[in-house]
Design a protein around this motif. Structure first.
Motif, short mmCIF file in Angstrom:
data_model
loop_
_atom_site.label_atom_id
_atom_site.label_comp_id
_atom_site.label_asym_id
_atom_site.label_seq_id
_atom_site.Cartn_x
_atom_site.Cartn_y
_atom_site.Cartn_z
N TYR A 217 0.86 -1.18 0.00
CA TYR A 217 0.00 0.00 0.00
C TYR A 217 0.90 1.23 0.00
O TYR A 217 1.77 1.37 0.87
N ALA A 218 0.71 2.09 -0.97
CA ALA A 218 1.48 3.33 -1.05
C ALA A 218 0.52 4.51 -1.21
O ALA A 218 -0.55 4.38 -1.80
N TYR A 219 0.93 5.62 -0.63
CA TYR A 219 0.12 6.83 -0.75
C TYR A 219 1.05 8.04 -0.83
O TYR A 219 2.22 7.98 -0.43
N ALA A 220 0.51 9.12 -1.36
CA ALA A 220 1.28 10.36 -1.47
C ALA A 220 0.33 11.52 -1.30
O ALA A 220 -0.89 11.40 -1.49
N ALA A 221 0.89 12.66 -0.93
CA ALA A 221 0.09 13.88 -0.77
C ALA A 221 0.94 15.08 -1.11
O ALA A 221 2.15 15.10 -0.82
N ALA A 222 0.33 16.08 -1.72
CA ALA A 222 1.04 17.30 -2.09
C ALA A 222 0.04 18.43 -2.28
O ALA A 222 -1.11 18.19 -2.68
N PRO A 223 0.44 19.67 -2.00
CA PRO A 223 -0.44 20.80 -2.27
C PRO A 223 -0.76 20.89 -3.76
O PRO A 223 0.08 20.60 -4.61
N LEU A 239 5.57 10.07 -10.81
CA LEU A 239 6.96 9.96 -11.24
C LEU A 239 7.64 11.33 -11.25
O LEU A 239 8.81 11.45 -10.86
N ARG A 240 6.93 12.34 -11.69
CA ARG A 240 7.51 13.69 -11.70
C ARG A 240 7.79 14.18 -10.28
O ARG A 240 8.82 14.82 -10.02
N LEU A 241 6.89 13.87 -9.36
CA LEU A 241 7.01 14.41 -8.00
C LEU A 241 7.91 13.56 -7.10
O LEU A 241 8.58 14.10 -6.21
N TYR A 242 7.92 12.23 -7.31
CA TYR A 242 8.58 11.34 -6.35
C TYR A 242 9.55 10.34 -6.99
O TYR A 242 10.13 9.52 -6.29
N GLY A 243 9.74 10.41 -8.29
CA GLY A 243 10.53 9.40 -8.98
C GLY A 243 11.97 9.30 -8.54
O GLY A 243 12.60 8.25 -8.72
N ASP A 244 12.53 10.38 -7.96
CA ASP A 244 13.93 10.34 -7.52
C ASP A 244 14.06 10.17 -6.01
O ASP A 244 15.13 10.39 -5.45
N TRP A 245 12.98 9.77 -5.34
CA TRP A 245 13.05 9.54 -3.90
C TRP A 245 13.66 8.16 -3.63
O TRP A 245 13.89 7.37 -4.54
N ALA A 254 7.48 1.96 -10.64
CA ALA A 254 7.78 1.14 -11.82
C ALA A 254 6.80 -0.01 -11.95
O ALA A 254 6.47 -0.43 -13.08
N ALA A 255 6.31 -0.53 -10.81
CA ALA A 255 5.38 -1.67 -10.84
C ALA A 255 3.94 -1.23 -11.08
O ALA A 255 3.08 -2.06 -11.40
#
Length: 411
Positions: A217-223, A239-245, A254-255
């Motif tokens: 289970y993954a989640y993300a949040a941003a203004p 990918l634009r916001l978190y792809g390099d984390w 990727a999955a």
């Protein structure tokens, strides 16, 4: 339950089904009216903390849900580059609050709750509207396409944009946009091992947690502006916001396929309602006190509502007295947490992260103390149905003489 024979629940989500199961367990004839064609929930996973699990004990499914706990090791907060800002211990949290934190798919919980109801109790594909809230001398009345229904109690668990709430309190301003949007997905990610974590960046959050069935289970949040959507698809936006984390964020993305990603703007009720009831109608869950997800308490508080409501079903002012102050305080804490999490100033982010590292090293228990008054809540004494099992009686006795003593469990 004296004077209460028939109840109608509007909304077949987690709060509505819990209320229906609790009322049914106390001998009330219950009908659940759900607008959607099925009970398949909109959403991904839900985190149940010990307060909600103790509430689920009242209807007999608490231990079944506890058995679904997947992660029992250490986890915590990380920075986008992978550095640990704070470590948390599942064992320490369970010891402090009397049980584990359980993450499970919403559909799994919905299935457990629906199984507690008799055949025919849930009517899907049935839109409902409140025609009359009722009064001591007359029942409440609900309209459906198949005809009007009367009940001694109506439970409105119809969500954040509740039509019943607007009928009961037409002058209330309703929910407001919280200023940020969320993404969620539940997918298999083969070959990746990781510790359960939440990562705080500059105005952005990512969380990755294992589920019992092997999925992630993954989640993300941003203004974001209200209503904004990605120009291509939401996976590409992630990918634009978190792809390099740090790992496992790139592996999860990727999955994922574009259709795996759910996006929802976050709204909350900023102005508390004057009451959670009117006439013979009671509001529960997001219909009563929608809050940001930053404390993970939205669904947990809906479950608390449901069990407390069943206990006070014949005395709705007592339900409001028990629930409104508590949920108002927790909602305000969730809003404050969102402001901390979503801060975009570079200096504020540095100060926040430095404070988290220092606090984790010098006083790790302070992180758990932040959930005192939330995760240690216990159901009202006697909330199990009259004549229940010895196991129920034992649980309720323990709840009545719990670690917080006889005082109210409000934050």
């Amino acid at each position: 339950m004296a004077g209460l024979e028939r109840a109608i629940v509007i909304g077949g989500g987690i709060g509505g089904l819990t209320a229906a199961a609790a009322l049914h367990r106390r001998g009330v004839r219950v009908t659940v009216l759900e607008r959607a064609a099925s009970l398949e929930p909109v959403g991904a996973a839900i985190s149940l903390s010990p307060n909600a699990l103790r509430a689920l004990d009242v209807i007999g499914i608490g231990d079944d849900v506890r058995a679904l706990a997947a992660w029992q090791g250490d986890g915590g907060l990380r920075a986008p580059g992978g550095r640990w800002l704070a470590r948390t211990s599942a064992a320490a949290a369970a010891e402090r609050f009397g049980g584990p934190l359980v993450l499970l798919h919403r559909a799994t919980l919905i299935g457990h709750l629906a199984a507690r109801l008799p055949a025919g109790a849930v009517r899907t594909g049935t839109a409902a509207r409140l025609l009359d809230p009722g009064a001591p001398d007359r029942p409440a009345r609900v309209g459906t396409p198949a005809g009007d229904l009367e009940a001694d109690l109506v439970v409105a668990a119809d969500g954040i944009h509740s039509a019943v709430r607007r009928e009961l309190f037409p002058s209330h301003p309703g929910p407001v946009y919280s200023g940020f949007t969320t993404w969620r997905l539940v997918i298999p990610v083969p070959g990746v091992e990781f510790a359960s974590h939440e990562t705080w960046g500059r105005g952005r959050i990512w969380g990755t947690h294992p589920l019992r069935d092997g999925r992630v289970y993954a989640y993300a949040a941003a203004p974001a502006p209200a209503g904004e959507r990605a120009p291509d698809d939401e996976r590409a936006e992630l990918l634009r916001l978190y792809g390099d984390w740090h790992t496992p964020v790139p592996e999860v993305l990727a999955a994922a396929r574009p259709g795996d990603v759910l996006r929802h703007d976050v709204h909350h009720i900023a102005v508390p309602l004057p009451a959670f009831h009117r006439g013979r109608v009671a509001l529960a869950g997001d219909a009563a006190h929608a809050m940001p997800p930053t404390l993970g308490q939205g669904g947990n508080q809906a479950i608390e509502d449901a069990i407390t409501l069943a206990h006070h079903a014949a005395d709705l002012p007592a339900y409001t007295a028990a629930r409104l102050p508590r949920t108002t305080a927790i909602a305000r804490r969730a809003v404050r947490a969102a402001r901390l999490n979503m801060g975009t100033g570079p200096m504020a982010t540095v100060v926040r992260d430095s404070a988290l590292i220092a606090l984790s090293r010098t006083a790790p228990a302070l992180f758990l103390r932040g959930f005192d008054g939330i995760a240690d809540w216990r159901p009202p004494a006697g909330a199990a149905r009259p004549g229940g099992s010895a196991e129920e009686a034992g649980r309720m006795l323990a709840a009545d003489h719990g670690r917080r003593g006889p005082e109210e469990n409000t934050p």
